[in-house]
Design a protein around this motif. Structure first.
Motif, PDB file in Angstrom:
ATOM      1  N   HIS A 143       0.857  -1.197   0.000  1.00 44.82           N
ATOM      2  CA  HIS A 143       0.000   0.000   0.000  1.00 44.82           C
ATOM      3  C   HIS A 143       0.894   1.248   0.000  1.00 44.82           C
ATOM      4  CE1 HIS A 143       0.653  -0.180   4.426  1.00 44.82           C
ATOM      5  NE2 HIS A 143       0.498   1.125   4.354  1.00 44.82           N
ATOM      6  N   LEU A 144       0.282   2.377  -0.355  1.00 45.11           N
ATOM      7  CA  LEU A 144       1.053   3.614  -0.450  1.00 45.11           C
ATOM      8  C   LEU A 144       0.999   4.334   0.904  1.00 45.11           C
ATOM      9  CD1 LEU A 144       2.675   5.316  -2.463  1.00 45.11           C
ATOM     10  CD2 LEU A 144       0.540   6.442  -3.113  1.00 45.11           C
ATOM     11  N   VAL A 145       2.173   4.581   1.467  1.00 40.51           N
ATOM     12  CA  VAL A 145       2.243   5.294   2.746  1.00 40.51           C
ATOM     13  C   VAL A 145       2.214   6.798   2.459  1.00 40.51           C
ATOM     14  CG1 VAL A 145       3.705   5.765   4.768  1.00 40.51           C
ATOM     15  CG2 VAL A 145       3.578   3.438   3.805  1.00 40.51           C
ATOM     16  N   MET A 146       1.261   7.483   3.095  1.00 43.08           N
ATOM     17  CA  MET A 146       1.152   8.935   2.862  1.00 43.08           C
ATOM     18  C   MET A 146       1.799   9.689   4.005  1.00 43.08           C
ATOM     19  SD  MET A 146      -2.584   9.020   1.251  1.00 43.08           S
ATOM     20  CE  MET A 146      -2.976   7.423   1.909  1.00 43.08           C
ATOM     21  N   GLU A 147       2.633  10.653   3.636  1.00 45.15           N
ATOM     22  CA  GLU A 147       3.407  11.345   4.676  1.00 45.15           C
ATOM     23  C   GLU A 147       2.860  12.715   5.042  1.00 45.15           C
ATOM     24  OE1 GLU A 147       7.848  10.033   4.604  1.00 45.15           O
ATOM     25  OE2 GLU A 147       7.309  10.845   2.637  1.00 45.15           O
ATOM     26  N   ASP A 148       2.159  13.343   4.098  1.00 46.34           N
ATOM     27  CA  ASP A 148       1.661  14.686   4.398  1.00 46.34           C
ATOM     28  C   ASP A 148       0.353  14.946   3.639  1.00 46.34           C
ATOM     29  OD1 ASP A 148       2.390  15.182   1.759  1.00 46.34           O
ATOM     30  OD2 ASP A 148       4.309  16.077   2.296  1.00 46.34           O
ATOM     31  N   GLU A 149      -0.145  16.168   3.772  1.00 44.40           N
ATOM     32  CA  GLU A 149      -1.422  16.526   3.159  1.00 44.40           C
ATOM     33  C   GLU A 149      -1.361  16.448   1.624  1.00 44.40           C
ATOM     34  OE1 GLU A 149      -4.369  16.935   4.662  1.00 44.40           O
ATOM     35  OE2 GLU A 149      -3.221  16.315   6.420  1.00 44.40           O
ATOM     36  N   ASN A 150      -0.190  16.794   1.040  1.00 52.10           N
ATOM     37  CA  ASN A 150      -0.045  16.726  -0.423  1.00 52.10           C
ATOM     38  C   ASN A 150      -0.203  15.291  -0.919  1.00 52.10           C
ATOM     39  OD1 ASN A 150       0.352  19.417  -0.849  1.00 52.10           O
ATOM     40  ND2 ASN A 150       2.578  19.301  -0.575  1.00 52.10           N
ATOM     41  N   ASP A 151       0.423  14.362  -0.178  1.00 51.85           N
ATOM     42  CA  ASP A 151       0.296  12.940  -0.538  1.00 51.85           C
ATOM     43  C   ASP A 151      -1.174  12.515  -0.489  1.00 51.85           C
ATOM     44  OD1 ASP A 151       2.983  12.644  -0.855  1.00 51.85           O
ATOM     45  OD2 ASP A 151       3.328  11.578   1.028  1.00 51.85           O
ATOM     46  N   LYS A 152      -1.878  12.971   0.573  1.00 55.06           N
ATOM     47  CA  LYS A 152      -3.284  12.572   0.737  1.00 55.06           C
ATOM     48  C   LYS A 152      -4.140  13.146  -0.391  1.00 55.06           C
ATOM     49  CE  LYS A 152      -3.159  12.128   5.715  1.00 55.06           C
ATOM     50  NZ  LYS A 152      -3.301  12.866   6.950  1.00 55.06           N
ATOM     51  N   LYS A 153      -3.837  14.399  -0.774  1.00 55.10           N
ATOM     52  CA  LYS A 153      -4.591  15.057  -1.853  1.00 55.10           C
ATOM     53  C   LYS A 153      -4.362  14.305  -3.172  1.00 55.10           C
ATOM     54  CE  LYS A 153      -5.243  19.708  -3.804  1.00 55.10           C
ATOM     55  NZ  LYS A 153      -4.705  19.623  -5.139  1.00 55.10           N
ATOM     56  N   ARG A 154      -3.080  14.016  -3.458  1.00 54.35           N
ATOM     57  CA  ARG A 154      -2.767  13.286  -4.699  1.00 54.35           C
ATOM     58  C   ARG A 154      -3.469  11.933  -4.715  1.00 54.35           C
ATOM     59  NH1 ARG A 154       2.365  16.040  -4.831  1.00 54.35           N
ATOM     60  NH2 ARG A 154       3.179  14.733  -3.172  1.00 54.35           N
ATOM     61  N   TYR A 155      -3.498  11.268  -3.537  1.00 55.05           N
ATOM     62  CA  TYR A 155      -4.101   9.937  -3.449  1.00 55.05           C
ATOM     63  C   TYR A 155      -5.608  10.008  -3.734  1.00 55.05           C
ATOM     64  CZ  TYR A 155      -4.905   5.218  -1.631  1.00 55.05           C
ATOM     65  OH  TYR A 155      -5.228   3.894  -1.514  1.00 55.05           O
ATOM     66  N   SER A 156      -6.286  10.982  -3.107  1.00 57.06           N
ATOM     67  CA  SER A 156      -7.744  11.018  -3.316  1.00 57.06           C
ATOM     68  C   SER A 156      -8.073  11.452  -4.745  1.00 57.06           C
ATOM     69  CB  SER A 156      -8.449  11.880  -2.275  1.00 57.06           C
ATOM     70  OG  SER A 156      -7.902  13.153  -2.261  1.00 57.06           O
ATOM     71  N   GLU A 157      -7.247  12.322  -5.338  1.00 57.64           N
ATOM     72  CA  GLU A 157      -7.471  12.673  -6.755  1.00 57.64           C
ATOM     73  C   GLU A 157      -7.229  11.447  -7.648  1.00 57.64           C
ATOM     74  OE1 GLU A 157      -6.245  17.412  -6.322  1.00 57.64           O
ATOM     75  OE2 GLU A 157      -4.857  16.038  -7.297  1.00 57.64           O
ATOM     76  N   GLY A 158      -6.188  10.674  -7.285  1.00 61.00           N
ATOM     77  CA  GLY A 158      -5.878   9.453  -8.041  1.00 61.00           C
ATOM     78  C   GLY A 158      -7.023   8.453  -7.964  1.00 61.00           C
ATOM     79  N   GLU A 159      -7.620   8.353  -6.779  1.00 59.79           N
ATOM     80  CA  GLU A 159      -8.737   7.416  -6.593  1.00 59.79           C
ATOM     81  C   GLU A 159      -9.925   7.815  -7.477  1.00 59.79           C
ATOM     82  OE1 GLU A 159     -10.285   7.228  -2.582  1.00 59.79           O
ATOM     83  OE2 GLU A 159     -10.773   5.113  -2.893  1.00 59.79           O
TER      84      GLU A 159
END
Ligand SMILES: CC(C)(COP(=O)(O)OP(=O)(O)OC[C@H]1O[C@@H](n2cnc3c(N)ncnc32)[C@H](O)[C@@H]1OP(=O)(O)O)[C@@H](O)C(=O)NCCC(=O)NCCS
Length: 172
Positions: A143-159
């Motif tokens: 799974h992809l480990v998210m380190e900060d808010e940017n990672d979380k934003k990219r992840y939800s956009e990717g989803e």
């Protein structure tokens, strides 16, 4: 206890501790040559696409380890600026979203005019790579480990993008 844990790891496989996108991100720089372009010096879109596919495969392979990785899809790609013979193509890629066996890789393409070092954003692409086992069956990746808010934003956009491309492909 340790013996039991070793047995579980051997039989079930390694625990999924996840991976950060920084562990797999990549950049490559390629000089565009006459064989990459039409007679007027414009680089072929297919040449750029080939490098996009290559770097996405490299990032996916770094993320998934031993698995074989194949390209499942490349989203619509727009060539925003021309790239010419003699330019350096600077391609950077990172993983943005992981489902089970599939990974979305964001690839950015810049063209650098080596005479004056000016750079233009030439294209962005989202590539879906799928990890396969030795029998060609899709296999779970870390799974992809998210380190900060940017990672979380990219992840939800990717989803969101993944849901929409799977819908377009008639997969959901
Ligand atoms: C990609 C491929 C393995 C998917 O096989 P499949 O039989 O559809 O397998 P599944 O339905 O179990 O899907 C496996 C994963 O691929 C994803 N997937 C399938 N088609 C997809 C598409 N069009 N876009 C994005 N992801 C896709 C699924 O969502 C699933 O992801 P998940 O495990 O994270 O949920 C198969 O279509 C294939 O081998 N294609 C050729 C790949 C190739 O050779 N590429 C190089 C160019 S020819």
């Amino acid at each position: 206890m340790i013996i039991i844990w070793d047995l579980i790891v051997l039989t079930v496989g390694r625990e999924d501790t996840g991976k950060r996108s920084g562990e797999s991100e990549a950049e490559m720089i390629v000089m565009m040559l006459p064989s990459d372009a039409n007679p007027k010096g414009n680089v072929f879109g297919g040449v750029i696409l080939k490098h996009v596919d290559l770097i996405a495969g490299l990032v996916a392979k770094r993320h998934s380890g031993r698995a074989n990785v194949v390209t499942a899809s490349i989203d619509r790609m727009v060539f925003l600026k021309p790239v010419f013979i003699g330019n350096a193509l600077i391609i950077s890629a990172r993983i943005t979203y992981v489902r089970r066996s599939s990974m979305e890789i964001e690839v950015n393409v810049e063209a650098e005019d080596l005479d004056d070092n000016s750079k233009v954003h030439a294209a962005t692409a989202f590539v879906t790579m799928v990890a396969l086992d030795k029998y060609g069956k899709p296999i779970k990746v870390p799974h992809l480990v998210m380190e900060d808010e940017n990672d979380k934003k990219r992840y939800s956009e990717g989803e969101l993008r993944m849901n929409s491309r799977l819908k377009d492909a008639g997969k959901v």
